[in-house]
Design a protein around this motif. Structure first.
Motif, PDB file in Angstrom:
ATOM      1  N   VAL A 148      24.411 101.173  -0.214  1.00  0.00           N
ATOM      2  CA  VAL A 148      22.995 100.860  -0.409  1.00  0.00           C
ATOM      3  C   VAL A 148      22.812 100.259  -1.796  1.00  0.00           C
ATOM      4  N   ARG A 149      21.869  99.315  -1.914  1.00  0.00           N
ATOM      5  CA  ARG A 149      21.499  98.772  -3.231  1.00  0.00           C
ATOM      6  C   ARG A 149      19.989  98.695  -3.321  1.00  0.00           C
ATOM      7  N   TYR A 150      19.439  99.274  -4.385  1.00  0.00           N
ATOM      8  CA  TYR A 150      17.985  99.278  -4.609  1.00  0.00           C
ATOM      9  C   TYR A 150      17.629  98.257  -5.684  1.00  0.00           C
ATOM     10  N   PHE A 151      16.545  97.521  -5.460  1.00  0.00           N
ATOM     11  CA  PHE A 151      15.967  96.611  -6.449  1.00  0.00           C
ATOM     12  C   PHE A 151      14.449  96.692  -6.364  1.00  0.00           C
ATOM     13  N   LEU A 164      22.115  81.826 -10.692  1.00  0.00           N
ATOM     14  CA  LEU A 164      21.821  80.400 -10.623  1.00  0.00           C
ATOM     15  C   LEU A 164      22.200  79.717 -11.932  1.00  0.00           C
ATOM     16  N   ALA A 165      21.971  80.418 -13.049  1.00  0.00           N
ATOM     17  CA  ALA A 165      22.238  79.838 -14.363  1.00  0.00           C
ATOM     18  C   ALA A 165      23.721  79.578 -14.593  1.00  0.00           C
ATOM     19  N   ASP A 166      24.582  80.485 -14.093  1.00  0.00           N
ATOM     20  CA  ASP A 166      26.024  80.276 -14.303  1.00  0.00           C
ATOM     21  C   ASP A 166      26.746  79.842 -13.023  1.00  0.00           C
ATOM     22  N   ASN A 167      25.966  79.354 -12.059  1.00  0.00           N
ATOM     23  CA  ASN A 167      26.510  78.775 -10.834  1.00  0.00           C
ATOM     24  C   ASN A 167      27.293  79.788  -9.995  1.00  0.00           C
ATOM     25  N   THR A 168      26.857  81.046 -10.015  1.00  0.00           N
ATOM     26  CA  THR A 168      27.527  82.083  -9.202  1.00  0.00           C
ATOM     27  C   THR A 168      26.562  82.726  -8.213  1.00  0.00           C
ATOM     28  N   VAL A 169      25.412  82.110  -7.975  1.00  0.00           N
ATOM     29  CA  VAL A 169      24.396  82.756  -7.143  1.00  0.00           C
ATOM     30  C   VAL A 169      24.907  83.024  -5.728  1.00  0.00           C
ATOM     31  N   GLY A 170      25.747  82.126  -5.204  1.00  0.00           N
ATOM     32  CA  GLY A 170      26.307  82.357  -3.877  1.00  0.00           C
ATOM     33  C   GLY A 170      27.172  83.601  -3.845  1.00  0.00           C
ATOM     34  N   LYS A 171      27.986  83.800  -4.887  1.00  0.00           N
ATOM     35  CA  LYS A 171      28.833  84.990  -4.964  1.00  0.00           C
ATOM     36  C   LYS A 171      27.992  86.243  -5.148  1.00  0.00           C
ATOM     37  N   VAL A 172      26.894  86.128  -5.917  1.00  0.00           N
ATOM     38  CA  VAL A 172      26.005  87.278  -6.120  1.00  0.00           C
ATOM     39  C   VAL A 172      25.395  87.713  -4.792  1.00  0.00           C
ATOM     40  N   ILE A 173      24.927  86.750  -4.015  1.00  0.00           N
ATOM     41  CA  ILE A 173      24.312  87.068  -2.721  1.00  0.00           C
ATOM     42  C   ILE A 173      25.347  87.672  -1.776  1.00  0.00           C
ATOM     43  N   GLU A 174      26.546  87.098  -1.737  1.00  0.00           N
ATOM     44  CA  GLU A 174      27.585  87.652  -0.860  1.00  0.00           C
ATOM     45  C   GLU A 174      27.962  89.071  -1.275  1.00  0.00           C
ATOM     46  N   ALA A 175      27.983  89.327  -2.579  1.00  0.00           N
ATOM     47  CA  ALA A 175      28.280  90.685  -3.050  1.00  0.00           C
ATOM     48  C   ALA A 175      27.190  91.655  -2.603  1.00  0.00           C
ATOM     49  N   LEU A 176      25.931  91.226  -2.681  1.00  0.00           N
ATOM     50  CA  LEU A 176      24.829  92.083  -2.244  1.00  0.00           C
ATOM     51  C   LEU A 176      24.905  92.348  -0.744  1.00  0.00           C
ATOM     52  N   LEU A 177      25.354  91.366   0.005  1.00  0.00           N
ATOM     53  CA  LEU A 177      25.409  91.500   1.459  1.00  0.00           C
ATOM     54  C   LEU A 177      26.584  92.368   1.919  1.00  0.00           C
ATOM     55  N   ARG A 178      27.380  92.859   0.995  1.00  0.00           N
ATOM     56  CA  ARG A 178      28.406  93.845   1.359  1.00  0.00           C
ATOM     57  C   ARG A 178      27.787  95.222   1.543  1.00  0.00           C
ATOM     58  N   ASN A 179      26.545  95.376   1.098  1.00  0.00           N
ATOM     59  CA  ASN A 179      25.832  96.631   1.314  1.00  0.00           C
ATOM     60  C   ASN A 179      25.295  96.682   2.734  1.00  0.00           C
ATOM     61  N   ASP A 180      25.226  97.892   3.277  1.00  0.00           N
ATOM     62  CA  ASP A 180      24.652  98.056   4.609  1.00  0.00           C
ATOM     63  C   ASP A 180      23.129  97.998   4.573  1.00  0.00           C
ATOM     64  N   LEU A 181      22.546  98.401   3.443  1.00  0.00           N
ATOM     65  CA  LEU A 181      21.085  98.436   3.288  1.00  0.00           C
ATOM     66  C   LEU A 181      20.716  97.923   1.912  1.00  0.00           C
ATOM     67  N   ILE A 182      19.826  96.944   1.875  1.00  0.00           N
ATOM     68  CA  ILE A 182      19.287  96.428   0.613  1.00  0.00           C
ATOM     69  C   ILE A 182      17.806  96.774   0.586  1.00  0.00           C
ATOM     70  N   ILE A 183      17.391  97.487  -0.459  1.00  0.00           N
ATOM     71  CA  ILE A 183      16.006  97.926  -0.602  1.00  0.00           C
ATOM     72  C   ILE A 183      15.301  97.044  -1.620  1.00  0.00           C
ATOM     73  N   GLY A 206      20.493  85.291   4.558  1.00  0.00           N
ATOM     74  CA  GLY A 206      21.868  85.768   4.619  1.00  0.00           C
ATOM     75  C   GLY A 206      21.982  87.130   5.269  1.00  0.00           C
ATOM     76  N   ALA A 207      20.970  87.967   5.066  1.00  0.00           N
ATOM     77  CA  ALA A 207      20.987  89.319   5.634  1.00  0.00           C
ATOM     78  C   ALA A 207      20.569  89.346   7.093  1.00  0.00           C
ATOM     79  N   TYR A 208      19.918  88.296   7.556  1.00  0.00           N
ATOM     80  CA  TYR A 208      19.330  88.281   8.898  1.00  0.00           C
ATOM     81  C   TYR A 208      20.372  88.603   9.967  1.00  0.00           C
ATOM     82  N   GLU A 209      20.125  89.676  10.701  1.00  0.00           N
ATOM     83  CA  GLU A 209      20.976  90.160  11.783  1.00  0.00           C
ATOM     84  C   GLU A 209      22.387  90.521  11.331  1.00  0.00           C
ATOM     85  N   ARG A 210      22.583  90.647  10.024  1.00  0.00           N
ATOM     86  CA  ARG A 210      23.878  91.090   9.491  1.00  0.00           C
ATOM     87  C   ARG A 210      23.749  92.390   8.711  1.00  0.00           C
ATOM     88  N   ARG A 211      22.664  92.549   7.989  1.00  0.00           N
ATOM     89  CA  ARG A 211      22.444  93.723   7.153  1.00  0.00           C
ATOM     90  C   ARG A 211      20.985  94.154   7.282  1.00  0.00           C
TER      91      ARG A 211
END
Length: 268
Positions: A148-151, A164-183, A206-211
């Motif tokens: 789980v990840r809370y924000f 976005l600033a350091d061109n890693t936003v795609g990796k950040v989103i994929e890392a977040l999507l490793r969680n089963d639940l994002i709050i 990205g989370a749609y029907e996956r997380r």
């Protein structure tokens, strides 16, 4: 002076202390990283000898102790990674005083919606139990083995902006999507610009029907245009968020205001 204890009767026998494990066995358990077995084995073996346990009982006791310790350690690690701002339990949530139907609350606490990659949306005025519900469900999910990840929404967008600033936003989103639940709590407390809205859409898509996503907002969905400036993107976010979602509208008197009045002795 010497005390003669010849006729003092039988003396108490001190309890036996568990002997240390043989060095090779201790080293083997250390190498296998069976820390709990290594720590508890001397006492277990002593008890087994005294009570004449079968080999299966000895092995079962040691294995169960190791599993229990690892489960507790993993839960503590997941709880820290979830980054909850406070600890809120479902046991302390007053369902009778809330506007959440008991049957719906039972469904949410079953966590079946997380296993089904469905979403949860809580909408209502401040102080009506939205954050308590989200955090309580999140902590229950952690103890059930989920990641789980809370924000708050503002913190999430800030995190995505840094990516976005350091061109890693795609990796950040994929890392977040490793969680089963994002709050996502406090959605709409601060307006988003076009870029922030697009970043939020990327996560929701990205989370749609996956997380599972669980959100709370004091704005009704038809008023999300107040803080999402681009209408088409706002509609796309809501379309994916609400397609497989339990939607709960909370109402009633603010718990925080009621508690403050109670502490002051004010009349409602």
């Amino acid at each position: 002076m010497t005390v003669d204890t010849t006729d003092a009767g039988p003396q108490p026998v001190p309890p036996k202390s568990a002997p240390d494990l043989p060095a090779d066995l201790d080293a083997g358990l250390r190498r296998l990283k069976l820390a709990t077995v290594r720590r508890t084995a001397p006492e277990v073996l002593l008890t087994a000898k005294t009570q004449r346990w079968t080999p299966e009982e000895v092995l079962r006791t040691l294995v169960e102790a190791e599993i229990s310790a690892r489960d507790a350690s993993n839960a503590a690690r997941r709880l820290k990674a979830a980054a909850f701002p406070v600890a809120k339990s479902l046991d302390s949530f007053d369902v009778a005083a809330s506007s959440i139907p008991p049957a719906t609350f039972d469904y949410l606490t079953s966590l079946e919606w997380i296993r089904a990659q469905a979403n949860l949306a809580l909408v209502g005025p401040p102080g009506t139990g939205k954050s308590h519900t989200l955090i309580g469900l999140g902590i229950a999910a952690v103890h059930a083995g989920h990641k789980v990840r809370y924000f708050t929404a503002a913190d999430l967008v800030e995190t995505l902006y840094r990516g976005l600033a350091d061109n890693t936003v795609g990796k950040v989103i994929e890392a977040l999507l490793r969680n089963d639940l994002i709050i996502l709590d406090e959605v709409g407390f601060a307006p988003l610009d076009d870029t922030g809205t697009q970043l939020l859409f990327r996560l929701v898509a990205g989370a749609y029907e996956r997380r599972s996503l669980a959100i709370a907002s004091h704005w009704p969905f038809e008023q999300w245009g107040r803080f999402l400036p681009e209408h088409t993107t706002a509609v796309s976010i809501l379309d994916r968020l609400l397609h497989h979602a339990t939607v709960i509208v909370t109402d009633g008197e603010s718990y925080r205001m009621r508690d403050a009045q109670h502490k002051r002795g004010d009349r409602p």
